[in-house]
Design a protein around this motif. Structure first.
Motif, PDB file in Angstrom:
ATOM      1  N   UNK A 177       9.352  10.893  17.339  1.00  0.00           N
ATOM      2  CA  UNK A 177       9.917  12.068  16.661  1.00  0.00           C
ATOM      3  C   UNK A 177       9.520  12.149  15.196  1.00  0.00           C
ATOM      4  N   UNK A 178       9.143  11.031  14.602  1.00  0.00           N
ATOM      5  CA  UNK A 178       8.746  10.980  13.196  1.00  0.00           C
ATOM      6  C   UNK A 178       7.816   9.791  13.015  1.00  0.00           C
ATOM      7  N   UNK A 179       7.190   9.725  11.834  1.00  0.00           N
ATOM      8  CA  UNK A 179       6.186   8.694  11.573  1.00  0.00           C
ATOM      9  C   UNK A 179       6.507   7.940  10.287  1.00  0.00           C
ATOM     10  N   UNK A 180       6.446   6.613  10.358  1.00  0.00           N
ATOM     11  CA  UNK A 180       6.434   5.771   9.171  1.00  0.00           C
ATOM     12  C   UNK A 180       5.014   5.235   9.031  1.00  0.00           C
ATOM     13  N   UNK A 181       4.309   5.722   8.023  1.00  0.00           N
ATOM     14  CA  UNK A 181       2.904   5.360   7.850  1.00  0.00           C
ATOM     15  C   UNK A 181       2.805   4.211   6.846  1.00  0.00           C
ATOM     16  N   UNK A 182       2.451   3.029   7.342  1.00  0.00           N
ATOM     17  CA  UNK A 182       2.402   1.829   6.507  1.00  0.00           C
ATOM     18  C   UNK A 182       1.070   1.758   5.778  1.00  0.00           C
ATOM     19  N   UNK A 183       1.147   1.580   4.456  1.00  0.00           N
ATOM     20  CA  UNK A 183      -0.036   1.529   3.604  1.00  0.00           C
ATOM     21  C   UNK A 183       0.010   0.248   2.775  1.00  0.00           C
TER      22      UNK A 183
ATOM     23  N   UNK B  82       6.848  12.649   7.940  1.00  0.00           N
ATOM     24  CA  UNK B  82       6.187  11.374   7.649  1.00  0.00           C
ATOM     25  C   UNK B  82       6.820  10.720   6.426  1.00  0.00           C
ATOM     26  N   UNK B  83       7.125   9.433   6.556  1.00  0.00           N
ATOM     27  CA  UNK B  83       7.565   8.615   5.429  1.00  0.00           C
ATOM     28  C   UNK B  83       6.484   7.562   5.182  1.00  0.00           C
ATOM     29  N   UNK B  84       5.940   7.523   3.968  1.00  0.00           N
ATOM     30  CA  UNK B  84       4.910   6.532   3.643  1.00  0.00           C
ATOM     31  C   UNK B  84       5.581   5.242   3.184  1.00  0.00           C
ATOM     32  N   UNK B  85       5.265   4.146   3.875  1.00  0.00           N
ATOM     33  CA  UNK B  85       5.848   2.837   3.591  1.00  0.00           C
ATOM     34  C   UNK B  85       4.788   1.997   2.886  1.00  0.00           C
ATOM     35  N   UNK B  86       5.014   1.736   1.600  1.00  0.00           N
ATOM     36  CA  UNK B  86       4.034   1.024   0.794  1.00  0.00           C
ATOM     37  C   UNK B  86       4.352  -0.462   0.827  1.00  0.00           C
ATOM     38  N   UNK B  87       3.476  -1.219   1.473  1.00  0.00           N
ATOM     39  CA  UNK B  87       3.721  -2.644   1.719  1.00  0.00           C
ATOM     40  C   UNK B  87       3.067  -3.502   0.645  1.00  0.00           C
ATOM     41  N   UNK B  88       3.889  -4.243  -0.114  1.00  0.00           N
ATOM     42  CA  UNK B  88       3.395  -5.155  -1.134  1.00  0.00           C
ATOM     43  C   UNK B  88       3.570  -6.594  -0.648  1.00  0.00           C
ATOM     44  N   UNK B  89       3.146  -7.563  -1.432  1.00  0.00           N
ATOM     45  CA  UNK B  89       3.255  -8.962  -1.009  1.00  0.00           C
ATOM     46  C   UNK B  89       3.553  -9.841  -2.213  1.00  0.00           C
ATOM     47  N   UNK B  90       4.626 -10.610  -2.114  1.00  0.00           N
ATOM     48  CA  UNK B  90       5.015 -11.512  -3.194  1.00  0.00           C
ATOM     49  C   UNK B  90       3.901 -12.515  -3.478  1.00  0.00           C
ATOM     50  N   UNK B  91       3.530 -12.640  -4.755  1.00  0.00           N
ATOM     51  CA  UNK B  91       2.496 -13.591  -5.144  1.00  0.00           C
ATOM     52  C   UNK B  91       1.086 -13.048  -5.092  1.00  0.00           C
ATOM     53  N   UNK B  92       0.937 -11.840  -4.510  1.00  0.00           N
ATOM     54  CA  UNK B  92      -0.392 -11.236  -4.438  1.00  0.00           C
ATOM     55  C   UNK B  92      -0.584 -10.262  -5.601  1.00  0.00           C
ATOM     56  N   UNK B  93      -1.746  -9.659  -5.672  1.00  0.00           N
ATOM     57  CA  UNK B  93      -2.037  -8.671  -6.704  1.00  0.00           C
ATOM     58  C   UNK B  93      -1.567  -7.310  -6.204  1.00  0.00           C
ATOM     59  N   UNK B  94      -0.340  -6.943  -6.604  1.00  0.00           N
ATOM     60  CA  UNK B  94       0.261  -5.694  -6.142  1.00  0.00           C
ATOM     61  C   UNK B  94      -0.076  -4.554  -7.095  1.00  0.00           C
ATOM     62  N   UNK B  95      -0.593  -3.466  -6.534  1.00  0.00           N
ATOM     63  CA  UNK B  95      -1.065  -2.366  -7.361  1.00  0.00           C
ATOM     64  C   UNK B  95       0.042  -1.727  -8.189  1.00  0.00           C
ATOM     65  N   UNK B  96       1.271  -1.716  -7.660  1.00  0.00           N
ATOM     66  CA  UNK B  96       2.368  -1.092  -8.400  1.00  0.00           C
ATOM     67  C   UNK B  96       2.774  -1.934  -9.614  1.00  0.00           C
ATOM     68  N   UNK B  97       2.572  -3.234  -9.528  1.00  0.00           N
ATOM     69  CA  UNK B  97       2.983  -4.132 -10.613  1.00  0.00           C
ATOM     70  C   UNK B  97       1.970  -4.162 -11.755  1.00  0.00           C
ATOM     71  N   UNK B  98       0.700  -4.009 -11.420  1.00  0.00           N
ATOM     72  CA  UNK B  98      -0.334  -4.059 -12.467  1.00  0.00           C
ATOM     73  C   UNK B  98      -0.704  -2.662 -12.965  1.00  0.00           C
ATOM     74  N   UNK B  99      -0.014  -1.645 -12.406  1.00  0.00           N
ATOM     75  CA  UNK B  99      -0.255  -0.257 -12.807  1.00  0.00           C
ATOM     76  C   UNK B  99      -1.729   0.117 -12.662  1.00  0.00           C
ATOM     77  N   UNK B 100      -2.296  -0.307 -11.551  1.00  0.00           N
ATOM     78  CA  UNK B 100      -3.697  -0.056 -11.250  1.00  0.00           C
ATOM     79  C   UNK B 100      -3.953   1.444 -11.123  1.00  0.00           C
ATOM     80  N   UNK B 101      -5.173   1.868 -11.415  1.00  0.00           N
ATOM     81  CA  UNK B 101      -5.546   3.285 -11.311  1.00  0.00           C
ATOM     82  C   UNK B 101      -5.325   3.804  -9.900  1.00  0.00           C
TER      83      UNK B 101
END
Length: 375
Positions: free
Chosen positions: A98-104, A206-225
């Motif tokens: 009925x709906x989509x969670x799109x994991x990115x 659609x709900x976009x699910x943005x998957x990060x990882x502890x200890x990795x280089x997360x784009x949201x934390x480094x404010x990447x382009x």
């Protein structure tokens, strides 16, 4: 009410790990493409503090929460609409939800392969949405051809309906040509009724699910382009998204209380004041809203239960969530907002204050109502 959300995305973006965290069930999550061949289904509790406060108020023996069904669907790849990978089978599974969670995936990790060899969330979204659009174009074009003969029956009911149907299809195909999803198209009530027959994938919310990882280089934390471009894309298209750390939440799923805090601090290196569950809770709640659902309650000593209904349901229709007889034999309903009931201290006190109301067949149930149906 059985409504489902399909978890989709490219291979190795964390879909099955997220599913594990959501459902506390074990499904394959190995580090290679196509490890999930058949969709796994899990029923997930919608956490709601109102339910537990009502249970405490009623000194309830049994609590039954609202729930949402999540379906773990194997990864799509470029060319899925033409049968690449497990494309045809996967598209069928998505169409059934009925709906989509799109994991990115929004983190870089050299130890975890990416099917496109590098991290670019906007590109990944474009790949998935393009494949869904291509599948929908095929569906629309086929139906348009089949409607051709009906369209020739001018000034007949069949001809008029075919004209409405083709008009709606053309609107959607025009959106596809602009690389837009079908859910962005404005349709009349008659057009929408016809289009529903096609089960178009991109008509689904659609709900976009943005998957990060502890200890990795997360784009949201480094404010990447790449992160800034992604946020601009969501804002421009008014898309909803939430952020999760699927791996952390999966590792914590079997721990509670002090044991969970110990696991967070000593094994995962997470401070006890970090709300690691917020991503999952938010995902479930957003999924519930995305499906256009809301909750009413029944409460007593035997059971306090959250009932799931579509928004703007009238009282008899809401009663059908309990049993079809509640709709067929409905006479009236006694209704009170959950917070008013708790603050009153009892049903009798609420009635004396005029907070417990009698409502009829036309009453539209509000999220958070406590209801007793009279048959």
């Amino acid at each position: 009410m059985s409504l489902s959300i399909g978890i989709v995305g490219l291979p190795n973006v964390g879909k099955s790990t997220l599913f594990n965290a959501l459902t506390k069930n074990s499904v394959p999550a190995e580090n290679y493409p196509f490890c999930t061949i058949d969709p796994s289904v899990g029923i997930v509790e919608v956490k709601d503090e109102r339910l537990y406060k009502l249970s405490e108020f009623s000194n309830t023996k049994k609590i039954v929460p609202a729930a949402v069904q999540f379906v773990d669907i194997a990864g799509l790849v470029k060319g899925a609409s033409k049968g690449e990978g497990m494309g045809n089978e996967f598209l069928t599974h998505i169409r059934d939800t009925d709906a989509i969670s799109e994991v990115v995936r929004i983190y870089e990790d050299d130890n975890l392969i990416h099917v496109e060899n590098n991290i670019d969330p906007l590109r990944d979204i474009d790949i998935i949405n393009t494949e869904l659009i291509l599948a929908d174009i095929n569906t629309c074009e086929k139906r348009k051809v089949s409607l051709g003969s009906d369209l020739k029956k001018i000034n007949t009911e069949i001809g008029d309906e075919a004209a409405i149907f083709i008009g709606a299809i053309n609107k959607i195909l025009n959106a596809f040509n602009q690389n837009k999803l079908a859910n962005s198209v404005s349709l009349t009530e008659d057009e929408l009724k016809k289009i529903k027959e096609l089960h178009i994938i991109t008509m689904k919310p659609i709900l976009y699910v943005l998957n990060k990882k502890s200890g990795a280089k997360n784009l949201d934390e480094i404010k990447d382009e790449r992160w800034e471009k992604l946020l601009d894309y969501f804002k421009e298209n008014k898309f909803n998204y939430c952020i999760v750390d699927a791996k952390i939440e999966d590792e914590l799923k079997d721990f509670q209380g002090e044991e969970k805090e110990l696991m967070m601090k000593e094994v995962l290196g997470i401070s006890s004041n970090e709300k690691v569950d917020d991503g999952i809770i938010n995902l479930i709640q957003e999924g519930y809203k995305m499906l256009g659902l809301e909750t009413f309650f029944t409460t007593g000593e035997v059971e306090t239960r959250a009932w799931t209904i579509k928004k703007n349901s009238v009282a008899p229709k809401a009663g059908a969530a309990i049993h079809t007889d509640f709709e067929k034999r409905f006479i009236r309903a006694e209704v009170i907002f959950w917070k008013d009931l708790i603050e009153s201290g009892s049903f009798a006190a609420a009635r004396s204050k005029g907070l417990l109301r009698t409502e009829g067949k036309e009453y539209i149930v509000n999220d958070g109502d406590v209801i007793e149906f009279k048959l």
